[in-house]
Design a protein around this motif. Structure first.
Motif, PDB file in Angstrom:
ATOM      1  N   ALA A  30      -2.463  -9.460  -6.765  1.00 62.55           N
ATOM      2  CA  ALA A  30      -1.109  -8.968  -6.528  1.00 62.55           C
ATOM      3  C   ALA A  30      -1.171  -7.804  -5.544  1.00 62.55           C
ATOM      4  O   ALA A  30      -2.000  -6.915  -5.663  1.00 62.55           O
ATOM      5  CB  ALA A  30      -0.477  -8.519  -7.835  1.00 62.55           C
ATOM      6  N   GLU A  31      -0.291  -7.822  -4.548  1.00 62.93           N
ATOM      7  CA  GLU A  31      -0.216  -6.748  -3.560  1.00 62.93           C
ATOM      8  C   GLU A  31       0.589  -5.608  -4.151  1.00 62.93           C
ATOM      9  O   GLU A  31       1.726  -5.793  -4.561  1.00 62.93           O
ATOM     10  CB  GLU A  31       0.445  -7.251  -2.269  1.00 62.93           C
ATOM     11  CG  GLU A  31       0.576  -6.212  -1.194  1.00 62.93           C
ATOM     12  CD  GLU A  31      -0.759  -5.648  -0.732  1.00 62.93           C
ATOM     13  OE1 GLU A  31      -0.962  -4.435  -0.881  1.00 62.93           O
ATOM     14  OE2 GLU A  31      -1.584  -6.414  -0.229  1.00 62.93           O
ATOM     15  N   SER A  32      -0.013  -4.427  -4.235  1.00 64.85           N
ATOM     16  CA  SER A  32       0.678  -3.297  -4.839  1.00 64.85           C
ATOM     17  C   SER A  32       0.999  -2.192  -3.836  1.00 64.85           C
ATOM     18  O   SER A  32       1.606  -1.194  -4.199  1.00 64.85           O
ATOM     19  CB  SER A  32      -0.161  -2.723  -5.984  1.00 64.85           C
ATOM     20  OG  SER A  32      -1.404  -2.273  -5.477  1.00 64.85           O
ATOM     21  N   THR A  33       0.603  -2.379  -2.586  1.00 66.46           N
ATOM     22  CA  THR A  33       0.856  -1.358  -1.577  1.00 66.46           C
ATOM     23  C   THR A  33       2.186  -1.641  -0.883  1.00 66.46           C
ATOM     24  O   THR A  33       2.434  -2.746  -0.413  1.00 66.46           O
ATOM     25  CB  THR A  33      -0.273  -1.337  -0.531  1.00 66.46           C
ATOM     26  OG1 THR A  33      -1.502  -1.106  -1.203  1.00 66.46           O
ATOM     27  CG2 THR A  33      -0.041  -0.252   0.509  1.00 66.46           C
ATOM     28  N   ASP A  34       3.028  -0.626  -0.816  1.00 67.38           N
ATOM     29  CA  ASP A  34       4.302  -0.727  -0.097  1.00 67.38           C
ATOM     30  C   ASP A  34       4.025  -0.353   1.362  1.00 67.38           C
ATOM     31  O   ASP A  34       4.170   0.797   1.762  1.00 67.38           O
ATOM     32  CB  ASP A  34       5.336   0.208  -0.731  1.00 67.38           C
ATOM     33  CG  ASP A  34       6.695   0.097  -0.090  1.00 67.38           C
ATOM     34  OD1 ASP A  34       6.820  -0.607   0.943  1.00 67.38           O
ATOM     35  OD2 ASP A  34       7.641   0.719  -0.611  1.00 67.38           O
ATOM     36  N   TRP A  35       3.612  -1.343   2.150  1.00 65.34           N
ATOM     37  CA  TRP A  35       3.198  -1.094   3.524  1.00 65.34           C
ATOM     38  C   TRP A  35       4.346  -0.576   4.378  1.00 65.34           C
ATOM     39  O   TRP A  35       4.147   0.273   5.255  1.00 65.34           O
ATOM     40  CB  TRP A  35       2.578  -2.343   4.135  1.00 65.34           C
ATOM     41  CG  TRP A  35       1.267  -2.682   3.488  1.00 65.34           C
ATOM     42  CD1 TRP A  35       1.021  -3.707   2.632  1.00 65.34           C
ATOM     43  CD2 TRP A  35       0.035  -1.969   3.612  1.00 65.34           C
ATOM     44  NE1 TRP A  35      -0.298  -3.681   2.217  1.00 65.34           N
ATOM     45  CE2 TRP A  35      -0.918  -2.625   2.810  1.00 65.34           C
ATOM     46  CE3 TRP A  35      -0.361  -0.842   4.327  1.00 65.34           C
ATOM     47  CZ2 TRP A  35      -2.232  -2.204   2.708  1.00 65.34           C
ATOM     48  CZ3 TRP A  35      -1.670  -0.417   4.227  1.00 65.34           C
ATOM     49  CH2 TRP A  35      -2.596  -1.091   3.428  1.00 65.34           C
ATOM     50  N   ALA A  36       5.563  -1.077   4.156  1.00 61.70           N
ATOM     51  CA  ALA A  36       6.707  -0.613   4.948  1.00 61.70           C
ATOM     52  C   ALA A  36       6.932   0.880   4.723  1.00 61.70           C
ATOM     53  O   ALA A  36       7.165   1.638   5.669  1.00 61.70           O
ATOM     54  CB  ALA A  36       7.956  -1.410   4.584  1.00 61.70           C
ATOM     55  N   ARG A  37       6.836   1.328   3.489  1.00 64.28           N
ATOM     56  CA  ARG A  37       7.003   2.747   3.173  1.00 64.28           C
ATOM     57  C   ARG A  37       5.887   3.571   3.819  1.00 64.28           C
ATOM     58  O   ARG A  37       6.128   4.631   4.391  1.00 64.28           O
ATOM     59  CB  ARG A  37       7.000   2.953   1.661  1.00 64.28           C
ATOM     60  CG  ARG A  37       7.137   4.405   1.248  1.00 64.28           C
ATOM     61  CD  ARG A  37       7.214   4.552  -0.290  1.00 64.28           C
ATOM     62  NE  ARG A  37       7.022   5.926  -0.656  1.00 64.28           N
ATOM     63  CZ  ARG A  37       5.881   6.461  -1.069  1.00 64.28           C
ATOM     64  NH1 ARG A  37       4.809   5.723  -1.204  1.00 64.28           N
ATOM     65  NH2 ARG A  37       5.798   7.739  -1.374  1.00 64.28           N
ATOM     66  N   LEU A  38       4.663   3.056   3.741  1.00 60.44           N
ATOM     67  CA  LEU A  38       3.536   3.772   4.329  1.00 60.44           C
ATOM     68  C   LEU A  38       3.676   3.888   5.846  1.00 60.44           C
ATOM     69  O   LEU A  38       3.452   4.947   6.423  1.00 60.44           O
ATOM     70  CB  LEU A  38       2.216   3.082   3.967  1.00 60.44           C
ATOM     71  CG  LEU A  38       0.948   3.768   4.434  1.00 60.44           C
ATOM     72  CD1 LEU A  38       0.815   5.147   3.808  1.00 60.44           C
ATOM     73  CD2 LEU A  38      -0.263   2.930   4.107  1.00 60.44           C
ATOM     74  N   ARG A  39       4.055   2.798   6.511  1.00 61.16           N
ATOM     75  CA  ARG A  39       4.214   2.824   7.966  1.00 61.16           C
ATOM     76  C   ARG A  39       5.327   3.782   8.400  1.00 61.16           C
ATOM     77  O   ARG A  39       5.290   4.335   9.493  1.00 61.16           O
ATOM     78  CB  ARG A  39       4.477   1.419   8.494  1.00 61.16           C
ATOM     79  CG  ARG A  39       3.203   0.581   8.617  1.00 61.16           C
ATOM     80  CD  ARG A  39       3.450  -0.713   9.371  1.00 61.16           C
ATOM     81  NE  ARG A  39       4.152  -1.712   8.577  1.00 61.16           N
ATOM     82  CZ  ARG A  39       3.562  -2.549   7.728  1.00 61.16           C
ATOM     83  NH1 ARG A  39       2.253  -2.491   7.555  1.00 61.16           N
ATOM     84  NH2 ARG A  39       4.257  -3.425   7.052  1.00 61.16           N
ATOM     85  N   ALA A  40       6.325   3.983   7.528  1.00 57.14           N
ATOM     86  CA  ALA A  40       7.441   4.867   7.859  1.00 57.14           C
ATOM     87  C   ALA A  40       7.087   6.347   7.688  1.00 57.14           C
ATOM     88  O   ALA A  40       7.827   7.214   8.164  1.00 57.14           O
ATOM     89  CB  ALA A  40       8.651   4.516   6.989  1.00 57.14           C
ATOM     90  N   MET A  41       5.978   6.646   7.027  1.00 55.56           N
ATOM     91  CA  MET A  41       5.594   8.039   6.775  1.00 55.56           C
ATOM     92  C   MET A  41       4.982   8.676   8.021  1.00 55.56           C
ATOM     93  O   MET A  41       4.288   8.009   8.784  1.00 55.56           O
ATOM     94  CB  MET A  41       4.583   8.110   5.619  1.00 55.56           C
ATOM     95  CG  MET A  41       5.152   7.692   4.280  1.00 55.56           C
ATOM     96  SD  MET A  41       3.887   7.588   2.983  1.00 55.56           S
ATOM     97  CE  MET A  41       3.622   9.301   2.623  1.00 55.56           C
TER      98      MET A  41
END
Length: 135
Positions: A30-41
């Protein structure tokens, strides 16, 4: 190592990491990383978030000095999937010497470190060379 607490994973050729089940079948993790949120930081937000994680603190000089170094011989032997006895026999190293290196009682001298480097670079080549010149 307790099998109840161990998850066996494998990276597939496409880069995906899957869980290997007891019967040999695989399941996607299961993917648990919110990549969109991380890229927006911003970089500052990423740094602040990392520093807020108690399990991901920077390594200080004091902590670095207190860390126990894993002997290279042990790392190499484990990477090759060999027991101490198998590694010692295969590469003509006295098993007591290997144990001393691995347990930190002594350090390999310069020629021994060079030999370990050669083994790490081409373990099968070293075996071939040793087989062509038996003791």
């Amino acid at each position: 190592m307790s099998n109840a607490n161990t998850i066996v994973t494998r990276r597939q050729s496409d880069g995906a990491v899957v869980r290997v089940m007891a019967d040999g079948t695989t399941q996607p993790l299961a993917e648990s990383t919110d990549w969109a949120r991380l890229r927006a930081m911003t970089d500052e937000e990423v740094t602040a978030a990392a520093l807020a994680d108690p399990d991901a603190q920077p390594l200080t000089e004091t902590r670095s000095a207190n860390m126990k170094r894993v002997p290279r011989a042990k790392t190499l032997r484990r990477a090759l999937g060999l027991t101490q006895e198998e590694f010692a026999t295969r590469y003509h190293i006295p098993v007591g010497t290997l144990r001393d290196w691995e347990q930190g009682r002594s350090e390999p001298d310069q020629p021994a470190r060079a030999y370990l480097t050669v083994i790490a670079g081409d373990p099968e080549g070293v075996l071939r060379a040793l087989a062509s010149h038996p003791r």
